[in-house]
Enzyme design. Sequence first.
Site, mmCIF file in Angstrom:
data_model
loop_
_atom_site.group_PDB
_atom_site.id
_atom_site.type_symbol
_atom_site.label_atom_id
_atom_site.label_comp_id
_atom_site.label_asym_id
_atom_site.label_seq_id
_atom_site.Cartn_x
_atom_site.Cartn_y
_atom_site.Cartn_z
ATOM 1 N N TRP A 1 0.814 -1.216 0.000
ATOM 2 C CA TRP A 1 0.000 0.000 0.000
ATOM 3 C C TRP A 1 0.845 1.263 0.000
ATOM 4 O O TRP A 1 0.560 2.209 -0.737
ATOM 5 C CB TRP A 1 -1.001 0.000 1.154
ATOM 6 C CG TRP A 1 -2.106 -0.974 0.895
ATOM 7 C CD1 TRP A 1 -2.400 -2.106 1.597
ATOM 8 C CD2 TRP A 1 -3.068 -0.929 -0.189
ATOM 9 N NE1 TRP A 1 -3.465 -2.764 1.021
ATOM 10 C CE2 TRP A 1 -3.897 -2.070 -0.066
ATOM 11 C CE3 TRP A 1 -3.302 -0.050 -1.245
ATOM 12 C CZ2 TRP A 1 -4.941 -2.346 -0.960
ATOM 13 C CZ3 TRP A 1 -4.339 -0.325 -2.137
ATOM 14 C CH2 TRP A 1 -5.148 -1.453 -1.989
ATOM 15 N N ASP B 1 -1.311 6.998 6.558
ATOM 16 C CA ASP B 1 -2.426 6.142 6.148
ATOM 17 C C ASP B 1 -2.583 5.083 7.242
ATOM 18 O O ASP B 1 -1.729 4.218 7.405
ATOM 19 C CB ASP B 1 -2.073 5.502 4.801
ATOM 20 C CG ASP B 1 -3.107 4.479 4.343
ATOM 21 O OD1 ASP B 1 -4.066 4.200 5.081
ATOM 22 O OD2 ASP B 1 -2.938 3.953 3.216
ATOM 23 N N LYS C 1 -11.825 -1.638 6.909
ATOM 24 C CA LYS C 1 -11.006 -2.634 7.596
ATOM 25 C C LYS C 1 -11.324 -2.660 9.078
ATOM 26 O O LYS C 1 -11.668 -3.696 9.616
ATOM 27 C CB LYS C 1 -9.532 -2.400 7.323
ATOM 28 C CG LYS C 1 -9.263 -2.814 5.879
ATOM 29 C CD LYS C 1 -7.935 -2.682 5.311
ATOM 30 C CE LYS C 1 -8.009 -3.029 3.824
ATOM 31 N NZ LYS C 1 -7.247 -2.110 2.992
HETATM 32 C C1 LIG Z 1 -6.786 -1.473 1.825
HETATM 33 C C2 LIG Z 1 -5.832 -0.330 1.943
HETATM 34 C C3 LIG Z 1 -5.851 0.762 1.051
HETATM 35 C C4 LIG Z 1 -6.793 0.841 -0.137
HETATM 36 O O1 LIG Z 1 -7.963 1.454 0.236
HETATM 37 P P1 LIG Z 1 -9.207 1.723 -0.746
HETATM 38 O O2 LIG Z 1 -10.242 2.272 0.177
HETATM 39 O O3 LIG Z 1 -9.594 0.395 -1.344
HETATM 40 O O4 LIG Z 1 -8.773 2.694 -1.763
HETATM 41 C C5 LIG Z 1 -4.952 1.796 1.276
HETATM 42 N N1 LIG Z 1 -4.090 1.776 2.307
HETATM 43 C C6 LIG Z 1 -4.038 0.737 3.176
HETATM 44 C C7 LIG Z 1 -3.056 0.761 4.304
HETATM 45 C C8 LIG Z 1 -4.914 -0.338 3.026
HETATM 46 O O5 LIG Z 1 -4.857 -1.362 3.891
#
Ligand SMILES: *Cc1c(COP(=O)(O)O)cnc(C)c1O
Length: 363
Positions: free
Chosen positions: A103, A173, A197
């Site tokens: 990611w 993030d 998540k």
């Molecule tokens: C799953 C994930 C993403 C992607 O997110 P989307 O909402 O599908 O764009 C980005 N960063 C991390 C750390 C993730 O686990």
Amino acid sequence: MNKTMNFSGGPGALPASVLRETSIAIDALPETGLSVLGMSHRSDWFRGVLDEAERNLRVLLDIPGTYHVLFMQGGSSLQFSMLPMNFLRSSGKHAEYIVSGYWSAKAPVEARHEGATRVVWDGSAQGYRRLPAPAELNLAPDAAYLHYVSNETVEGLEFANIPGLHEVPLVCDMSSNLLAAPLDIDRYAMIYAHAQKNLGPAGVTLVILRDEFAQRATHALPTLLDYRTHIQSRSLYNTPPVFAIYVLMLVTRWLRDEIGGVENMAAINRAKSERLYRALDAEPDFYCVHGERACRSTMNVAFRLPDTATQAQFLDDARRAGLHGLEGHRSIGGLRASLYNAVTPEAVGLLSEWLGEFRRLRG
Ligand SMILES: *Cc1c(COP(=O)(O)O)cnc(C)c1O
């Protein structure tokens, strides 16, 4: 054992009590008599939902008034673009990125469209098995910001310490570990996390940003891609995902009332992941954990079996035992158990015992 347990990497498991309340709300909300799916985003009811979600998040994570809490769309992937559009474009500076997994590698790709971008550490050559020590980071004190991912969802790596220089705005993030443990908010200029998540269903992305940082954003951006639009409209510029925000609000209530806050949640999460790693470490010639020990994630446990045929057998047998969502991410294969907040200690206990049984039967 016929109860179905969800260890999916995302969308992830949600608390049972939240699912029960949601199914009632889909039929008819007790407060309004209407289905949550048909509630106007301009209703007083929804303003109350947004306000409570924000209030609960501020209490749970100790977020002061100098930060905005925004409910946005486009997932974390849109944040990869919005961040450099707002804070790199016309800044006259460069942006810095730590690339420590699947990611975090995606984020600088978007930044390069907007301006000079430097990768300050890259773990790809080592297959993303560890995270950098502070001394390995080659950081500049005049960068526009430093971006990193606190928990690498795919590889199962989690930072134990916050990286960066105090004089450079830090952006993180936290899609797969926000609300899993207390947060040192003062260290960050901006944090983002989509809901699917650890916070709720897909469709809403939480952005927490310091007001002073938000004011540095460049101008002449498309309206919807300017953070100030969402600040000024209090997350109601256009139709937001009412349902997803409602469920996220229920999850914050669950954390507050049933779990008793993020400190308690962190202790539960630590115990869950320790239990599972212990079961994996007990069979070191059969189960192989992807990441180095010091970087192991409490949220995502990525591991492998000696060969792909045994892995396929593992997934088959697991499903029959009610253990779902254990396939690894398509980028690295293998297996992965995600232990998000809503995954119960009982479910992790059953999975841990089952690992030993599978080894005895098929190893
Ligand atoms: C799953 C994930 C993403 C992607 O997110 P989307 O909402 O599908 O764009 C980005 N960063 C991390 C750390 C993730 O686990």
